[in-house]
Design a protein around this motif. Structure first.
Motif, mmCIF file in Angstrom:
data_model
loop_
_atom_site.group_PDB
_atom_site.id
_atom_site.type_symbol
_atom_site.label_atom_id
_atom_site.label_comp_id
_atom_site.label_asym_id
_atom_site.label_seq_id
_atom_site.Cartn_x
_atom_site.Cartn_y
_atom_site.Cartn_z
ATOM 1 N N ARG A 191 143.337 172.220 85.581
ATOM 2 C CA ARG A 191 142.304 172.604 86.504
ATOM 3 C C ARG A 191 140.999 172.464 85.891
ATOM 4 O O ARG A 191 139.982 171.633 86.551
ATOM 5 N N ARG A 192 140.771 172.782 84.531
ATOM 6 C CA ARG A 192 139.681 172.702 83.843
ATOM 7 C C ARG A 192 139.410 170.859 83.666
ATOM 8 O O ARG A 192 137.882 170.777 84.030
ATOM 9 N N CYS A 195 138.117 169.669 87.222
ATOM 10 C CA CYS A 195 136.913 170.040 87.770
ATOM 11 C C CYS A 195 135.555 169.362 86.864
ATOM 12 O O CYS A 195 134.712 169.085 87.504
ATOM 13 N N GLU A 196 135.981 169.359 85.882
ATOM 14 C CA GLU A 196 134.799 168.583 84.915
ATOM 15 C C GLU A 196 134.954 167.064 85.266
ATOM 16 O O GLU A 196 133.569 166.531 85.615
ATOM 17 N N SER A 202 135.390 175.327 88.078
ATOM 18 C CA SER A 202 136.674 175.847 88.122
ATOM 19 C C SER A 202 136.845 177.439 88.229
ATOM 20 O O SER A 202 138.002 177.871 88.262
#
Length: 403
Positions: A191-192, A195-196, A202
């Motif tokens: 997820r991180r 999102c980046e 996030s």
């Protein structure tokens, strides 16, 4: 009916096999491509000549194109009726190629309205018929089971309850190989990381919108999803929305749907992005998802994302098709769970109000974790990977190819 083909002549194993393979939709094309690769991996010394009705993934797997299946993915009886000349031309061309090349086996992948007719026709020509991914006869138009009984030599199923269902119909030439999605659906990014990559936060809620892989689905379903996003963003401004666009669809289709919503005077969320060809990553990053009924509900379940299942077709299609459906649930994951695990918002029940209410409920921590736990339990029944390999091995046994 189930006579075995003699493959050993004068003590020498036959080394060349011609196999017709027919898939008509993106998901079927993907599964067929994996099956082709699995057959080659199981028997590297054998020269397989694959040809048939293919889309881009089978082409990449080296399957010769007799018919380009990119235009086969059509929904609705009126739409199919208008496309009948195209399908009839394809049918004749495929049959001609299969007979002329003296095909060793025919592998039909899903796409029942076309493939069941092809099975009947090619079996009458004396060809061996293998059907991979059972038609959903347990859901509607059950009478077609007679075609499976009479004209199919081996049926390979991917859902856990199907083999028992066919047994109750007196059909025993069935093997359950597990879902090809079981180990093949996974996110390559956390997820991180996702999102980046896409400049998302996030720490804020993320809602995935999966509007289907067909043009008509996007036309009818995505505008309602976007209206839902508009309504939800009004109530909770930190929400982030991601449209997961199939790799077979165009960004212009999203722009058209967004234009319809804006024409109603609605404001789209500040954070609304479209990501193409990263469905698993989108689902893995999302807190909840709105998912069009179909294979995508299984993918979402395997990833473990709480979802609401939606579907909408034309009023005429729904009136014609609804009486033919004989199961309690529309969503595949609900059918496998044998309960209404995910809410189903179908046709007139699918509105921005009903969908937003359901998604807000799923964003609640307790409800969210509860569905994630149930999804983990249900998806265990799909097997633990290797479906394409097991399907390939079953086909090789049926063809009496011993590598």
């Amino acid at each position: 009916m189930h006579n075995k083909t003699k493959l050993v002549v004068l003590g020498v194993m036959k080394q060349n096999y011609k196999i017709l393979i027919v898939a008509g939709e993106p998901s079927g094309d993907a599964h067929a491509a994996k099956l082709v690769n699995a057959l080659r991996e199981n028997c590297p010394a054998i020269n397989f000549e694959f040809f048939g009705a293919v889309s881009h993934q089978m082409r990449e797997a080296g399957v010769e194109t007799i018919i380009n299946a990119d235009d086969f993915s059509i929904v609705g009886l009126p739409e199919i009726a208008r496309a009948l000349p195209m399908f009839w031309q394809a049918f004749r061309k495929i049959k001609k190629a299969a007979v002329k090349r003296q095909t060793d086996a025919v592998i039909l992948v899903d796409f029942p309205d076309f493939n069941l007719k092809l099975a009947k026709s090619l079996k009458k020509e004396g060809l061996k018929i293998i059907y991979y991914i059972s038609p959903q006869l347990w859901a509607w138009r059950k009478h077609r089971v007679k075609i499976i009984a009479k004209y199919v030599d081996l049926l390979l199923t991917i859902l856990p309850f199907e083999k028992d269902w066919y047994k109750k119909q007196g059909i025993l030439h069935v093997e359950y190989v597990g879902s090809p999605l079981a180990s093949e659906v996974y996110a390559k990014l956390s997820r991180r990381e996702f999102c980046e990559k896409h400049q998302l936060d996030s720490a804020k809620p993320i809602i995935a919108l999966l509007a289907g892989s067909r043009h008509k689905e996007i036309v009818r379903i995505l505008p309602v999803m976007l209206e839902t996003a508009s309504l939800m963003a009004e109530k909770k401004q930190d929400l982030q929305f991601i449209i997961a666009l199939s790799s077979t669809r165009k960004f212009s289709e999203i722009e058209t749907a967004a234009g319809k919503v804006k024409a109603k005077g609605l404001k789209l969320p500040e954070t609304l992005i479209t990501v193409r060809g990263e469905t698993c990553e989108v689902l893995n990053a999302a807190d909840v998802a709105a998912v069009t009924s179909g294979t995508a509900t299984l993918e979402t379940a395997i990833i473990g994302t709480p979802m609401a299942i939606v579907y909408k077709t034309s009023s005429l299609n729904y009136k014609l098709l609804r009486p033919l459906i004989s199961v309690e649930h529309f969503g595949l994951i609900n059918l496998i769970a044998q309960e209404r695990l995910a809410a189903e918002l179908i046709q007139d029940d699918f509105t921005k109000e009903t969908l937003s209410e359901e998604l807000f409920c799923l964003l609640e921590p307790k409800a969210n974790e509860n569905m994630r736990e149930k999804l983990r339990e249900v998806t265990k029944t799909l097997g633990h990977g290797g479906a394409s390999k097991r399907a390939a091995q079953a086909i090789l046994r049926e063809m009496e190819i011993f590598c």
